[in-house]
Every structure is written in C-alpha cells, then in structure tokens.
Write a protein that holds these residues in place. Structure first.
Motif, PDB file in Angstrom:
ATOM      1  N   SER A 210       0.702  -1.167  -0.077  1.00 29.17           N
ATOM      2  CA  SER A 210      -0.015  -0.029   0.049  1.00 29.17           C
ATOM      3  C   SER A 210       0.921   1.325   0.005  1.00 29.17           C
ATOM      4  CB  SER A 210      -0.936   0.072   1.223  1.00 29.17           C
ATOM      5  OG  SER A 210      -0.139  -0.014   2.413  1.00 29.17           O
ATOM      6  N   ASP A 213       1.946   1.773  -3.500  1.00 28.77           N
ATOM      7  CA  ASP A 213       0.876   2.375  -4.252  1.00 28.77           C
ATOM      8  C   ASP A 213       0.583   3.811  -4.045  1.00 28.77           C
ATOM      9  OD1 ASP A 213      -0.072   0.234  -5.870  1.00 28.77           O
ATOM     10  OD2 ASP A 213      -1.337  -0.644  -4.066  1.00 28.77           O
ATOM     11  N   HIS A 214       0.951   4.330  -2.922  1.00 36.04           N
ATOM     12  CA  HIS A 214       0.559   5.647  -2.409  1.00 36.04           C
ATOM     13  C   HIS A 214       1.997   6.469  -2.966  1.00 36.04           C
ATOM     14  CE1 HIS A 214      -0.533   8.931  -0.147  1.00 36.04           C
ATOM     15  NE2 HIS A 214       0.746   9.257   0.617  1.00 36.04           N
ATOM     16  N   TRP A 216       3.710   5.814  -5.728  1.00 38.32           N
ATOM     17  CA  TRP A 216       3.389   5.979  -7.323  1.00 38.32           C
ATOM     18  C   TRP A 216       2.084   7.030  -7.571  1.00 38.32           C
ATOM     19  CZ3 TRP A 216       0.015   2.421 -10.666  1.00 38.32           C
ATOM     20  CH2 TRP A 216       0.201   2.638 -12.039  1.00 38.32           C
ATOM     21  N   LYS A 217       0.882   7.023  -6.690  1.00 32.14           N
ATOM     22  CA  LYS A 217       0.022   8.012  -6.920  1.00 32.14           C
ATOM     23  C   LYS A 217       0.518   9.563  -6.486  1.00 32.14           C
ATOM     24  CE  LYS A 217      -4.516   9.414  -5.244  1.00 32.14           C
ATOM     25  NZ  LYS A 217      -4.143  10.913  -5.031  1.00 32.14           N
ATOM     26  N   VAL A 218       1.336   9.663  -5.562  1.00 31.01           N
ATOM     27  CA  VAL A 218       1.854  11.135  -5.359  1.00 31.01           C
ATOM     28  C   VAL A 218       2.909  11.540  -6.204  1.00 31.01           C
ATOM     29  CG1 VAL A 218       3.309  12.323  -3.585  1.00 31.01           C
ATOM     30  CG2 VAL A 218       1.607  10.745  -2.621  1.00 31.01           C
ATOM     31  N   ARG A 220       2.721  10.538  -9.573  1.00 36.18           N
ATOM     32  CA  ARG A 220       1.862  11.060 -10.651  1.00 36.18           C
ATOM     33  C   ARG A 220       1.386  12.308 -10.254  1.00 36.18           C
ATOM     34  NH1 ARG A 220      -1.971   6.279 -11.708  1.00 36.18           N
ATOM     35  NH2 ARG A 220      -1.624   6.163  -9.399  1.00 36.18           N
ATOM     36  N   ASP A 221       0.825  12.700  -9.310  1.00 36.59           N
ATOM     37  CA  ASP A 221       0.001  13.869  -8.864  1.00 36.59           C
ATOM     38  C   ASP A 221       1.039  15.040  -9.170  1.00 36.59           C
ATOM     39  OD1 ASP A 221      -2.086  12.765  -8.701  1.00 36.59           O
ATOM     40  OD2 ASP A 221      -1.884  12.733  -6.222  1.00 36.59           O
ATOM     41  N   TYR A 237       8.228   6.770 -13.846  1.00 36.44           N
ATOM     42  CA  TYR A 237       8.304   6.701 -12.524  1.00 36.44           C
ATOM     43  C   TYR A 237       8.936   5.267 -12.237  1.00 36.44           C
ATOM     44  CZ  TYR A 237       4.307   9.815 -13.450  1.00 36.44           C
ATOM     45  OH  TYR A 237       3.557  10.871 -13.965  1.00 36.44           O
ATOM     46  N   GLU A 280       5.536   0.253 -11.423  1.00 41.57           N
ATOM     47  CA  GLU A 280       4.357  -0.548 -11.535  1.00 41.57           C
ATOM     48  C   GLU A 280       5.209  -2.032 -11.452  1.00 41.57           C
ATOM     49  OE1 GLU A 280       1.100   0.676 -14.744  1.00 41.57           O
ATOM     50  OE2 GLU A 280       3.203   1.455 -15.254  1.00 41.57           O
TER      51      GLU A 280
END
Length: 329
Positions: A210, A213-214, A216-218, A220-221, A237, A280
């Motif tokens: 998790s 995942d976080h 990676w999300k941050v 991209r933002d 990334y 990924e």
C-alpha cells in the motif's frame, strides 16, 4: 595514500605506491559479515596518478560508486568515488592525506605504539619504491588537512538530510516526502521517499504494497502539477536496479533529459535502460512474490553504448547525444 572508512569504524589503511594490499573480513577492518571474504579485495595505489586499482577476489560483489566490480575483475578507484567492500556495505574512500580527526583518533596496538605510526615508518623506509612526485612532496601528498567526513554526512546518506531541507521539499504527508533532486537529470526530476526508514527496494516486502501504491500516486500527482497540465511532457516513475543512495526513493523524471547535471554515460544509462525499473513492476513483484527481484547483474547496463531513448540512434559522446535528443523530441 590511504583507504579511509567513511563511517570511521577503523584506522585508515596506508596504501604504498605499487604495493598490493589485501582487505576483507578481519579485526583490522572491523568487518564481521560472512558474506565478505577474508581476502575480498586487492588494492594497488598509483600515487602519481592519484588513484588505486581494485581487484575483487571474493565471491560476493564489491562496488565502486554502486557498480559491481565482478570476481576476478579490476576497476579504478579515484579520489571522490566510494568503494563498498561487499554488498553495498562498508563504504570506504581514497584519500591523499589524513584529516585531523583521523590522526587524533588513531588507536594504539598492544605494544603501546600507534599502528598507524608503524605503517608511516614502514612507508618512510620504502620511499624508493614510490613515485618521484610523491617523494618530493608535491600536491599528491601535501596540503591543508581536509574536513573529516562524519558518518551522517557520507554522500550515500544524503537523502535523509535532504528530506528535512525546506528548500528542496515540495510535498509532505504522513507517509511520504517529495523533494526536488539536488542534481536533476531532466527539466523535472523529483524523489518520492517514505517517512518510514526503508533502506532500498531489497528491504521491501508484501506489507509495503500500500505504501508503494501511495508513492506512485503521489508521484503522478506531482508530475501533473509541475508541468501545468502540459500533456506533451512525458514522465517515468521508477527505481534504480541497484540504488547508490541509502533510503528508498522513487524517481519522478521527465523524459526531456534537459539538464546540465546529466553528464555521463552512467547517468544516461541509469534512466534509459532496464536499469531503471518502472514503479508498476516493483509494485507487481511485491504483491505477487512478496519481494523484489535481484537485479544486481544489471549494473553492466550502465556501460552500454549511448543511444537515444526515442529513436535508438547510437551516439559517440554525451554532447552529441544531448544535441540529438533536443531535435528528436
């Protein structure tokens, strides 16, 4: 010349000109790790040229600036580079002369005589074996003492101090911190790092899924915010197969590679070959296998020929490559 432990766990090791010195697991180096052979490395200094040739004798990998040497192979250790004795651990550096701390902190052997002093006396008795420049006291062995490198200031630990640098920090929450890379290799280059103390991808397990995942999300933002929704700017990334910095970090890097800090073949290949592992893929490995694949063999990719990451044209040198990619975008 001396081989100095960056963590100051043992005395500097004197390297006489042209004389082979073998180091490894021993009381002298304070290395107890059984992955390290008692004869892990053979080092031969060249005083006039200010470098040492390092041959890996042990079976487990030793590294210079994060690149595996390879058993039976030899690589050059220059001043400013870091030698990890085994498995990206036990960092050492080459020094021309000693800092005040190294002289003050030297320990005495059982006879009450400084072992460092003993080595210095041995060196004086073998001056005829050294180069003319070294004997005559030219820039190779004289000058004001250099500042001592403390354990916390060793370059491989730099990310930890950068995490708290407000001038570099661009985002923070309770799980991650994002900073600008101090030496960006592209127009936009950020590092996403966990607040939790995780050394590298090797230390990840299924419990970190998790978090990854976080991250990676941050990432991209941050990429979307940094380029003002310019859809023409592409990002990748990911993580280096064998990271040189101590603390897990995910690179967020634009694919223009437009930066004066992008200088060497190693820089280029670390981001444009399979040495750069997509976030990924790391996440998938953690979720399915519970660990990250061993990619230490990929350090050989850093020696690849220079190729454009878009059209794959081979270029002779970095200036030619940088000119080419501006036209190839």
């Amino acid at each position: 010349m001396y081989l100095q432990c960056c963590n100051h766990t043992h005395e500097p090791i004197m390297l006489l000109d042209g004389v082979a010195v073998t180091i490894g697991r021993s009381a002298g180096t304070k290395i107890l790790d059984k992955l390290c052979s008692r004869t892990q490395l053979q080092i031969v200094a060249n005083h006039s040229k200010k470098y040492a040739m390092v041959k890996q004798l042990g079976a487990n990998p030793s590294q210079i600036d994060g690149i595996n040497i390879g058993q039976g192979k030899t690589d050059k250790l220059s001043v400013g580079k870091i030698l990890h004795v085994v498995g990206m651990k036990y960092p050492h550096k080459l020094s021309i002369y000693l800092s005040p701390k190294d002289v003050d902190d030297r320990k005495c052997d059982k006879k009450g005589t400084s072992s460092l002093k003993s080595r210095e006396n041995m060196h004086n008795s073998q001056k005829n074996k050294t180069s003319e420049n070294f004997d005559n006291g030219t820039a190779a062995d004289v000058g004001p003492p250099r500042a001592t490198v403390s354990k916390s200031s060793h370059w491989s630990q730099g990310l930890k101090s950068s995490m708290t640098d407000s001038s570099l920090q661009v985002y923070k929450d309770d799980r991650v911190i994002v900073i600008k890379d101090k030496y960006p290799k592209a127009k936009f280059h950020f590092l996403v790092m966990p607040v939790e103390n995780i050394v590298s991808t090797v230390h990840l397990n299924s419990a970190h899924a998790s978090l990854l995942d976080h991250m990676w999300k941050v990432g991209r933002d941050i990429a979307k915010r940094s380029c003002d929704d310019d859809t023409k700017t592409r990002f990748r990334y990911g993580y280096h197969a064998v990271p040189s910095m101590s603390h897990l970090h995910m690179h967020v890097i634009s694919q223009d590679f437009d930066s004066p800090s992008l200088k060497t073949k190693k820089h280029w290949n670390s981001f444009t070959t399979e040495y750069f592992v997509d976030a990924e893929d790391i996440i998938h490995e953690i979720k399915t296998e519970g660990k990250v694949k061993n990619r230490r063999h990929m350090t050989e990719l850093l020696k690849n020929a220079l190729r454009c990451h878009i059209c794959h044209t081979e270029l002779k040198n970095m200036p030619q490559l940088k000119k080419h990619i501006k036209d190839c975008r």
